[in-house]
Design a protein around this motif. Sequence first.
Motif, short mmCIF file in Angstrom:
data_model
loop_
_atom_site.label_atom_id
_atom_site.label_comp_id
_atom_site.label_asym_id
_atom_site.label_seq_id
_atom_site.Cartn_x
_atom_site.Cartn_y
_atom_site.Cartn_z
N ILE A 25 0.80 -0.91 -0.13
CA ILE A 25 -0.15 -0.14 -0.52
C ILE A 25 0.56 1.28 0.27
CG2 ILE A 25 -1.75 1.15 1.76
CD1 ILE A 25 -3.16 -1.82 2.26
N PRO A 26 1.76 1.07 0.99
CA PRO A 26 2.38 2.70 1.18
C PRO A 26 3.27 2.57 -0.54
CG PRO A 26 3.04 0.85 2.56
CD PRO A 26 2.61 0.67 2.02
N ASN A 27 4.02 1.70 -0.81
CA ASN A 27 4.53 2.21 -1.84
C ASN A 27 3.90 1.93 -3.33
OD1 ASN A 27 7.71 1.77 -0.77
ND2 ASN A 27 7.17 0.28 0.28
N GLY A 28 3.11 1.50 -3.61
CA GLY A 28 2.27 2.05 -3.87
C GLY A 28 1.69 3.09 -4.59
N ILE A 29 1.22 3.42 -2.85
CA ILE A 29 0.49 5.52 -3.08
C ILE A 29 1.94 6.20 -4.08
CG2 ILE A 29 0.06 6.96 -1.80
CD1 ILE A 29 -1.18 4.72 -0.24
N ILE A 30 3.21 5.36 -3.29
CA ILE A 30 4.78 6.58 -3.24
C ILE A 30 4.13 6.34 -4.96
CG2 ILE A 30 6.88 7.00 -3.16
CD1 ILE A 30 6.43 5.59 -0.48
N CYS A 31 4.70 5.13 -5.76
CA CYS A 31 4.35 5.24 -7.10
C CYS A 31 3.56 6.16 -7.83
CB CYS A 31 4.71 4.08 -7.51
SG CYS A 31 5.34 2.49 -7.15
N PHE A 32 2.32 6.49 -7.26
CA PHE A 32 1.42 7.31 -8.46
C PHE A 32 1.70 7.90 -7.82
CE2 PHE A 32 -1.05 3.59 -7.66
CZ PHE A 32 -1.77 3.56 -9.65
N VAL A 33 2.61 8.64 -6.23
CA VAL A 33 2.74 10.50 -6.01
C VAL A 33 3.58 10.71 -7.37
CG1 VAL A 33 4.32 11.51 -4.22
CG2 VAL A 33 1.83 10.59 -3.58
N GLN A 34 5.05 9.57 -7.08
CA GLN A 34 6.12 10.25 -8.08
C GLN A 34 5.89 9.96 -9.48
OE1 GLN A 34 8.21 11.11 -6.78
NE2 GLN A 34 9.35 9.76 -5.03
N VAL A 35 4.53 9.43 -10.27
CA VAL A 35 4.62 10.06 -11.13
C VAL A 35 3.44 10.95 -11.94
CG1 VAL A 35 3.00 8.76 -13.07
CG2 VAL A 35 3.96 6.82 -11.90
N TYR A 36 2.72 11.40 -11.33
CA TYR A 36 2.44 12.15 -10.90
C TYR A 36 2.99 13.29 -11.27
CZ TYR A 36 -0.67 16.65 -9.86
OH TYR A 36 -0.89 18.22 -9.84
N HIS A 37 4.31 13.38 -10.38
CA HIS A 37 4.77 15.16 -10.35
C HIS A 37 5.57 14.84 -11.67
CE1 HIS A 37 4.40 16.67 -6.40
NE2 HIS A 37 4.33 16.29 -5.68
N LEU A 38 6.32 13.40 -12.23
CA LEU A 38 7.19 13.61 -13.14
C LEU A 38 5.97 13.78 -14.64
CD1 LEU A 38 9.49 10.05 -12.06
CD2 LEU A 38 10.11 11.87 -12.81
N LEU A 39 4.71 13.56 -14.80
CA LEU A 39 4.28 13.71 -15.32
C LEU A 39 2.82 14.56 -15.93
CD1 LEU A 39 3.35 10.04 -16.29
CD2 LEU A 39 5.12 11.20 -16.98
N ILE A 40 2.91 14.68 -14.44
CA ILE A 40 1.38 15.49 -14.60
C ILE A 40 1.28 17.11 -14.02
CG2 ILE A 40 -0.34 16.19 -13.42
CD1 ILE A 40 -1.36 13.04 -13.75
N ALA A 41 2.59 16.99 -13.16
CA ALA A 41 2.96 18.25 -12.51
C ALA A 41 3.21 19.64 -12.92
CB ALA A 41 3.21 17.89 -10.59
N LYS A 42 4.72 18.38 -14.16
CA LYS A 42 5.97 18.96 -14.85
C LYS A 42 5.39 20.03 -15.56
CE LYS A 42 9.60 18.06 -17.17
NZ LYS A 42 10.74 16.88 -18.54
N LYS A 43 3.58 19.60 -16.41
CA LYS A 43 2.85 20.22 -16.63
C LYS A 43 2.83 21.66 -16.88
CE LYS A 43 2.17 16.65 -20.14
NZ LYS A 43 0.77 14.86 -20.42
N LYS A 44 2.49 22.24 -15.73
CA LYS A 44 1.83 23.05 -14.91
C LYS A 44 2.48 24.07 -14.68
CE LYS A 44 -1.68 20.84 -12.21
NZ LYS A 44 -2.30 20.43 -11.25
#
Length: 74
Positions: free
Chosen positions: A55-74
């Motif tokens: 659970i915690p590592n899965g959540i961290i995976c999603f957070v890292q993907v968010y920052h790498l792909l989505i947050a970078k575009k903002k």
Amino acid sequence: MSTEIATYIGYAASIFIVLSFILKDLRKIRIVNFIGCFCFVIYGIFSGMLWPVIIPNGIICFVQVYHLLIAKKK
């Protein structure tokens, strides 16, 4: 998957997590940390569904993907 292979995946995950603390470039940190967390998710699944690991590592995976792909575009 054999227990021995799962153990090696767990060791690899630990190495990637530690390596992510050594790096200075934020993008590289996120990528290496993602790999480590993903390996821990795989380790947790193949070691008998270890939910406190998955659970915690899965959540961290999603957070890292968010920052790498989505947050970078903002």
